[in-house]
Design a protein around this motif. Structure first.
Motif, PDB file in Angstrom:
ATOM      1  N   GLU A 148      -3.632  15.266   2.351  1.00  0.00           N
ATOM      2  CA  GLU A 148      -2.893  13.678   1.616  1.00  0.00           C
ATOM      3  C   GLU A 148      -3.255  14.535   0.151  1.00  0.00           C
ATOM      4  N   CYS A 149      -2.085  14.014  -0.820  1.00  0.00           N
ATOM      5  CA  CYS A 149      -2.043  14.494  -2.060  1.00  0.00           C
ATOM      6  C   CYS A 149      -3.185  13.580  -2.657  1.00  0.00           C
ATOM      7  N   ASN A 150      -3.082  14.503  -4.226  1.00  0.00           N
ATOM      8  CA  ASN A 150      -4.687  14.162  -5.131  1.00  0.00           C
ATOM      9  C   ASN A 150      -3.892  13.448  -6.016  1.00  0.00           C
ATOM     10  N   LEU A 205       0.120  -1.047   0.304  1.00  0.00           N
ATOM     11  CA  LEU A 205       0.150   0.042  -0.010  1.00  0.00           C
ATOM     12  C   LEU A 205       1.086   1.025  -0.214  1.00  0.00           C
ATOM     13  N   SER A 206       0.795   2.389  -0.325  1.00  0.00           N
ATOM     14  CA  SER A 206       1.346   3.667   0.032  1.00  0.00           C
ATOM     15  C   SER A 206       0.137   4.825   0.171  1.00  0.00           C
ATOM     16  N   ARG A 207       0.836   5.731   0.663  1.00  0.00           N
ATOM     17  CA  ARG A 207      -0.160   6.748   1.047  1.00  0.00           C
ATOM     18  C   ARG A 207       0.584   7.955   0.547  1.00  0.00           C
ATOM     19  N   CYS A 208       0.419   9.064   0.144  1.00  0.00           N
ATOM     20  CA  CYS A 208       0.827  10.262  -0.212  1.00  0.00           C
ATOM     21  C   CYS A 208       1.023  11.531   1.462  1.00  0.00           C
ATOM     22  N   LEU A 209       1.707  11.819   1.548  1.00  0.00           N
ATOM     23  CA  LEU A 209       1.100  13.672   2.304  1.00  0.00           C
ATOM     24  C   LEU A 209       1.945  13.957   1.651  1.00  0.00           C
ATOM     25  N   PHE A 210       0.859  15.832   1.052  1.00  0.00           N
ATOM     26  CA  PHE A 210       2.465  16.853   1.224  1.00  0.00           C
ATOM     27  C   PHE A 210       1.663  17.548   2.143  1.00  0.00           C
TER      28      PHE A 210
END
Length: 136
Positions: free
Chosen positions: A134-136, A125-130
């Motif tokens: 949360e990243c779009n 799984l991956s999760r993106c944070l800016f």
């Protein structure tokens, strides 16, 4: 006539024994198939629990790998979860990308026993944070 009757009785008894053995083996196979499906679903439930903890809806931080309760049992199946996490940055060095590898193993019975069933599922799984969003 008596030897023929004894011969037929022995043959019929052998056939009945063979049919009973086939029936027993078919029943055992069906039971193992059902237990295998249940083990798969228990392993999947472990993955879903860990995924919910990792992706943590509404959270603005990169979560650490979850620690399951001990013992972690779902419908009689012992669940063993392992998790690893890496958090690289994107090329612009603006976004954190959490990559989680989660493995869930569900088992019931004693290893080596005839009724031992085990299934394993592995997901990434991956999760993106800016920043803190949360990243779009």
């Amino acid at each position: 006539m008596l030897p023929v009757a004894i011969f037929l009785l022995v043959i019929l008894a052998g056939l009945v024994g063979y049919a009973m053995r086939l029936s027993l083996l078919a029943n055992m196979g069906t039971t193992q198939d059902i237990q295998g499906a249940r083990a798969y679903l228990a392993a999947r439930a472990g993955i879903e629990w860990a995924a919910y903890k990792v992706l943590s809806p509404g959270s603005t931080t990169m979560e650490v790998c979850p620690t399951p309760p001990s013992p972690f049992v779902i419908n009689g199946f012992n669940i063993v979860l392992t998790c690893s996490r890496v958090v690289p940055k994107d090329k612009g060095d603006t976004q954190d990308i959490g990559i989680y590898t989660i493995t869930s193993r569900a088992s019931v019975g004693s290893a080596g026993a005839q009724d031992y069933i085990e299934r394993e599922i592995k997901v990434t799984l991956s999760r993106c944070l800016f920043g803190s969003e949360e990243c779009n």
